[in-house]
Design an enzyme around this catalytic site. Structure first.
Site, mmCIF file in Angstrom:
data_model
loop_
_atom_site.group_PDB
_atom_site.id
_atom_site.type_symbol
_atom_site.label_atom_id
_atom_site.label_comp_id
_atom_site.label_asym_id
_atom_site.label_seq_id
_atom_site.Cartn_x
_atom_site.Cartn_y
_atom_site.Cartn_z
ATOM 1 N N CYS A 244 6.856 -0.373 0.960
ATOM 2 C CA CYS A 244 8.179 -0.322 1.580
ATOM 3 C C CYS A 244 9.296 -0.799 0.636
ATOM 4 O O CYS A 244 9.631 -0.111 -0.308
ATOM 5 C CB CYS A 244 8.184 -1.113 2.886
ATOM 6 S SG CYS A 244 9.517 -0.629 4.022
ATOM 7 N N GLU B 44 2.588 2.251 5.744
ATOM 8 C CA GLU B 44 2.533 0.785 5.837
ATOM 9 C C GLU B 44 2.073 0.386 7.235
ATOM 10 O O GLU B 44 2.546 0.925 8.241
ATOM 11 C CB GLU B 44 3.917 0.203 5.555
ATOM 12 C CG GLU B 44 4.000 -1.307 5.686
ATOM 13 C CD GLU B 44 5.425 -1.826 5.550
ATOM 14 O OE1 GLU B 44 5.588 -3.021 5.282
ATOM 15 O OE2 GLU B 44 6.378 -1.025 5.730
ATOM 16 N N LYS C 178 1.451 -7.170 -1.092
ATOM 17 C CA LYS C 178 2.860 -6.941 -1.414
ATOM 18 C C LYS C 178 3.382 -8.074 -2.298
ATOM 19 O O LYS C 178 3.166 -9.252 -2.016
ATOM 20 C CB LYS C 178 3.675 -6.850 -0.119
ATOM 21 C CG LYS C 178 5.080 -6.309 -0.296
ATOM 22 C CD LYS C 178 5.729 -6.066 1.064
ATOM 23 C CE LYS C 178 7.071 -5.383 0.937
ATOM 24 N NZ LYS C 178 7.685 -5.116 2.263
#
Length: 437
Positions: free
Chosen positions: A358, A251, A306
């Site tokens: 994540c 990330e 995301k």
């Protein structure tokens, strides 16, 4: 007569001392039970077969004692569980010049989960307590879902799911209900055992799972930006030289708005004729910032934003007027990260991949369709040193086991690895015996 006047004050004073001692003693007992229930986070760090075997039995003993606590002791146990599981969340405040708030945030987590456990223990009925504790894993305060009691069984001989935890609670209820025949209750634990294991799927590609250890202190400083980009390019070139077909980078491996870096994009597109590349980075579009994964393959680029943001990290899960106030006071007026409208999937050589950045990799939404493969990228530098990477890994293992999914996890700040469904403990034991013979 004088003896009586001496006696009563002495008795009153003694009662106060005994009461105070008793209260402290009870709080210590709650702390000990919280450690037992949380032991899997700490014992699994050693990756020892026998510690893994012992771990769930310590957890069971912790729950056995908890079920007979009064509601106040439920609160204290939940308070300490909240701290033991999530003390590390506050560590990210160091990078916003808010270190003075670390103790307050730690206490905040203790208070939130103390109140949750207080509700679970409000009524004395053991069936109600079992139901409430089973429900805790599906209740997300502020949209944060990392308190998962089913995951306490990820290591050891039991099944880490609702069945496993449910039959453990059934054993506890039977243990307290059967009086002289308590030994019968032990048989209920048989139904909590793991009876099978899923054979892990692996992508038929030579994959370079990159791992970086860039300190969060310097990660977002402009003077280190070019060095980090060079490191990414060096990793890609090394993977090509070593014959890899696909490289996965963590990330925000590229600390820049990748979609605005035209020369860099063109360079990566050219490299993608030799190797598939997935890297984390930021995107900027229509005055919004996105936390994204960028896929470069066969000269083309695709962006996956995301979908599920980190509460109080990438978004403030509060009404707008409070959100704006918090961002202004604590985060220098920064806006929330913008989320995608849907989860992202893509194909690599005909294999469908679910993308996760994540926090997303520990959310049930990612596994809704039982994907064979998830590729996840994380930056754990925010919380190091702490037990956060280990808890994250255990939660990923929980979902891998529950949905028969293989997760390729590339990380900055902790270990990168391929996480597969849980193996049966007895099979691991036999394999270890064979390897030593």
């Amino acid at each position: 007569m004088s003896q009586k006047y001496c006696y009563y004050p002495y008795t009153s004073f003694t009662k106060k001392i005994i009461s105070r001692y008793s209260t402290i003693n009870e709080i210590i007992k709650c702390f000990f039970i919280a450690i037992l229930i949380s032991n899997f986070i700490f014992l699994s760090i050693f990756d020892n077969l026998w510690l893994n075997f012992i771990s769930p039995f310590l957890t069971i003993f912790g729950f056995l004692k908890l079920f007979k606590f009064n509601k106040i002791k439920f609160f204290y146990t939940g308070f300490f569980i909240g701290i033991l599981w999530f003390y590390w969340v506050s560590f990210s405040l160091r990078f916003y010049d808010l270190s003075y708030l670390i103790p307050i945030e730690i206490l905040f987590f203790g208070l939130i989960y103390g109140l949750i456990f207080l509700v679970c223990g409000w009524f004395k009925n053991l069936y109600f307590r079992a139901f409430m504790l089973l429900s805790v894993s599906y209740f997300y305060p502020f949209n944060f879902n990392w308190l998962n009691l089913e995951a306490t069984l990820v290591i050891g001989i039991f099944e880490p799911n609702l069945r496993g935890l449910g039959f453990i609670f059934a054993f506890i209820i039977a243990y307290y209900s059967l009086n002289k025949f308590k030994f019968i209750s032990i048989f209920l634990l048989i139904f909590a055992l793991q009876f099978k294991q899923n054979v892990p799927n692996l992508l038929p590609l030579k994959i370079y799972l990159a791992n970086t250890n860039i300190n969060q202190e310097i990660k977002w400083k402009n003077e280190y930006r070019n060095d980090q980009i060079k490191q990414v390019l060096n990793l890609i070139n090394k993977a090509i030289m070593d014959g890899y077909e696909f490289i996965i980078l963590p990330e925000n491996a590229i600390v820049s708005y990748v979609n605005l870096e035209l020369n860099l994009m063109q360079y990566l597109k050219e490299k993608s004729h030799n190797i598939g590349i997935l890297t984390g980075g930021l995107a900027y579009e229509n005055d919004f910032i996105y936390n994204s994964a960028f896929l470069f393959k066969d000269g083309d680029m695709k962006r996956f934003d995301k979908f599920i943001l980190v509460p109080f990290g990438e978004e403030i899960p509060l009404p707008t007027f409070i959100k704006n106030f918090v961002n202004k006071i604590f985060f220098k007026g920064a806006s929330d990260i913008k989320s995608a409208k849907n989860l992202s999937t893509y194909e690599i050589n005909g294999f469908k991949i679910t993308n996760a950045i994540c926090y997303e990799v520990t959310r049930p939404e990612i596994y809704a369709n039982n994907p064979d493969f998830v590729i996840a990228i994380s930056n754990n530098g925010w919380f190091m040193p702490s037990t956060e990477p280990n808890l994250q890994r255990l939660l990923i293992k929980y979902y891998a086991t529950k949905h028969a999914t293989t997760i390729y996890h590339s990380v900055n700040g902790s270990k990168s690895e391929i996480i597969t469904p849980k193996k049966m403990w007895i099979k691991e034991f036999i394999m270890q015996i064979k390897s030593k013979s």
